[in-house]
Enzyme design. Sequence first.
Site, PDB file in Angstrom:
ATOM      1  CG  ASP A   1     -61.965  21.169 -15.371  1.00 37.82           C
ATOM      2  OD1 ASP A   1     -62.363  21.695 -14.310  1.00 37.82           O
ATOM      3  OD2 ASP A   1     -61.360  21.791 -16.251  1.00 37.82           O
TER       4      ASP A   1
ATOM      5  CG  ASP B   1     -61.476  19.481  -5.048  1.00 32.24           C
ATOM      6  OD1 ASP B   1     -60.627  20.395  -5.022  1.00 32.24           O
ATOM      7  OD2 ASP B   1     -61.258  18.334  -4.623  1.00 32.24           O
TER       8      ASP B   1
ATOM      9  CG  ASP C   1     -56.696  23.170  -2.176  1.00 30.53           C
ATOM     10  OD1 ASP C   1     -56.658  23.975  -1.220  1.00 30.53           O
ATOM     11  OD2 ASP C   1     -57.652  23.089  -2.956  1.00 30.53           O
TER      12      ASP C   1
HETATM   13 CA    CA Z   1     -59.175  21.744  -4.066  1.00 34.81          CA
END
Ligand code: CA
Length: 316
Positions: free
Chosen positions: A299, A284, A243
């Site tokens: 998730d 996230d 990322d």
């Molecule tokens: Ca991320």
Amino acid sequence: MPGFFGRFFRLSMHRLAFALAAIALMLGSAAHAASSYAQTRYPIVLVHGIFGFDSFLGTDYFYGIPGALTQDGARVFVAQVSAANSHEVRGEQLLAQVKNILAITGASKVNIIGHSQGSPTARYVAGVAPGLVASVTSVGGVNKGSRVADIVRGVVPVGSIPEAVANSVAQAFAAFINLGSGGLGLAQMPVAALDALTTEGSLRFNQRFPQAIPAGCGSGAELVNGVRYYSWAGTQPVTNLLDPLDGPIGLLSLAFSEPNDGLVAACATRLGKHLGDYRQNHLDEVNQVVGLRDWFSVDPVTLYRQHANRLKLLGL
Ligand code: CA
């Protein structure tokens, strides 16, 4: 990155076609099996943070989340409020959109889920119009301010943080904004937003809208004026080295001396019933960038689906 993608391209067409067929089959059966899992009584409204776009790096801000909720039976709307402004200005914009959503759907209330500054934005609406709001949920919400905003605004007490660290954090924040929003520079960011996101600005806002804000780091009241309040947060600044924003977020986390998601301390995110802390950084929490998160942790999309199911079971 070229090596990463190269491996994909070296897959034979046969294997690729097989994999795609298998994924399509899985998605089809999942959609069928879970069709009413997130079917809340009231529409769900997602409210973004300071970046102010319905898309981020060219994709949905809440990456893959509206689609997943819709597939599970929810009616989902993504609000679009000012990129960077005070909670009150953004809150008035959201209130107008909520009224439109109620008119379109015929529903009497909405469930609002706000990320980052989206949380105080949602709290404003619940504060001035509690009758229109079934629930407010804060995801990494800036409910008691961000130490990063304190540093960028230069209101960190002298000597509380080494100057070199403060400079790194300010520069990383500027880079983070530039990367994340396709060229929106820090200088273009209205001072009102930053002031609102400081610890002092947040305390002022909380005096006017104290609903469900806990005194400490635990849960606040779950039910206030007929509105239910919930929150969850991330506490892991670096989660996936693929990322591109994990580097800047890792630098931002230097500003903190307590668990944080890179931009907000976990204790500053609490609102109503605290649902948990997860191995997620600030992006996230909205499944960014494009799903690059800690793949060994829950998730992020699952948390939204589970929460919609929680609201559904409460009759909301
Ligand atoms: Ca991320």
